[in-house]
Structure formats: structure tokens, C-alpha cells
Enzyme design. Sequence first.
Site: not given
Length: 327
Positions: A40-42
Amino acid sequence: MFNGNVLIADQGKITFEKNYGLANEETGQKLDNNTVFELASISKQFTAMGIVLLEKQGKLKYDDNISKYIPELSFYGNISIRNLLNHTNGLPDYIKIFEEKWDKTKIATNQDIVNLLVQYQPKPVFQPGEKYEYSDTGYTVLALIIEKVSGKTFGQFLKESIFKPLKMENTFVYRRRFETKEIKNYALGYITDSSGHKILPDSLGKEFYTYYLDGIVGDGTVNSTTEDLLKWDRALYTDKLINSRDKELIFNSVKTKNGEETQYGFGWFIGNSKKYGKIVYHSGGWPGYSTFIERHLDNDKTIIILQNTSDTKINAALQQVRMIMYH
């Protein structure tokens, strides 16, 4: 309570590594150290690094206007690549626009975001540099710029420039519905239905956004393992990819025009704690996944947590983990 993998390291040495639960509820396959999760946003820290590497090669400048690479967006005025990197761009949220305007039978790509912005011209939320507002849209535009400047797909560029040099063998850009491929040890992401049962987001059909947004890269879609993320963490203490000037930009908060700290660098949140010193971190959330990486720069400690359920909140656990690490 918890389904996922945890890795804690002190000065690069693993002090705790454990897998809890299943990668696949149907087959009963257990998670192990090499299970691959959607980050995801990592993923944003890899998108940002891609831009930094292109800047180092002299192929773009941080203060270039985005319309230099995506002329269609010139109606948004002077948004720079730097504004995209640190979320001071003011671009409207693409997820909302797609919910209202998109034909849900099709899987969208990054170019479709640009096309919809051009078609509907939603107003900017604020002028570039005026404010900080976390922006998935900004990172999808960065991925498109990487593709245009490098002449490669986003996934190919990251593989050649980051994952291969760092021997991150289980890390890649993966769009499960858009480009299906067989991954042996994959953590399927589960959400909970109204009666408390774990289900796959796909069972909600094509109207659900994980389906029709699956072709979009840059704000998410990097997939990895806890051990590969430790390799990434280690590399960031060296000059293997970048030098100290680059790290200054990546790991320091910028200010908005009125002098407010954003607490964000290039793809990382920035924190300072009396107790633990300087900390950089990022979380990720997408239906089925909840992810977290935290690096204590002054004390070289690392926390990596990858979950393939999206319901567990880990903040309380994090406080305890930090206390144990410094005990």
C-alpha cells in the site's frame, strides 16, 4: 487479533522476527518470512526514490513544473515535482473522482487519472506550496513522470534501479487483477464483512474500488517481504543508491509557504522524539492490507509490520514495541 509478519532489528541485526496466522484462509497456507504482501502507501518511498535517482542522472529537476512532462495538466498552474513529493501540490483526490465518474467495468491506469482530470478539471484544493495535504494523486503523477522520463514501465524502472541492485528478490510492482501472475508465497488480503467473517475484497464485485483502481501505480502496488524491507532499510544507511545530500531531502520535513512544518520529506513521515531521537516512518492501508515501517535514524533501530488484514490497529502495540526496544 493480528494476522501478519513482524521484524524488529537493532543496528541491522534481527532481534525479533515472527509470523502470525495465514497467507491464505482457504488453503490454510501459513505465513512465513518470505511471504509477499502488498505494501500500500509504503510504496511511496520507492516512487520518491525513483524520482531522486532520475534527478541524480540529470533527467529531471525537483523544481520542474509537472506540465513539462505531462503538458495536459498545465491548467493546474505551477505545480512542481517537489510539490508532488512532499504533498504540497493541492491536486484533488483521484479516488473520489473515479468513484463518481469512472466506468467500473474497466481497470484504470495512471494515464486515466490524467485524462479524467483533463476532462472534468476539478479545482485544486489549494495553491502549490500553500498547505500540506497527503495526496495519493501526487504520487500517481510521479509514477507517470518516472515512466515518461525513463522510457520504462514504473515496475521495470524500480526493479532495475532499486530492487535488483539491493538484491530485494521478493519485491516487485504487482497488480493482481490488471496483470495476473502466479506468486507462490503470497499473502491474500482480507477484510471483514458485516457478520465478522474474513472475505476477499474481490467478493464485493467490480464496483468495489480495489478492482477498478488496480492498474494504478505509484501511490501503492509495490509488494515485498519483511526481510526485503530490512535490506532496503540497510541500504538507506549507505551511499549505495544515494548520497548525504539526497538523504537530507528525503528525511527532512519541508515547510509550507507560511512556515508550517509538513512533517513529511520525500516519501517518508518525519518525527522527532525526546526519547527516541529522529524517526522516519510510513504506514500503508488498502482493503486487505495494513503495513508499517519505522526507522530510528539516531539509534539505528527498525520496525517492520506487514498485515494481510485491514482491521487491526497497531498504534498501541507500537508504543510497547518502542519501550521494549529501548529497555
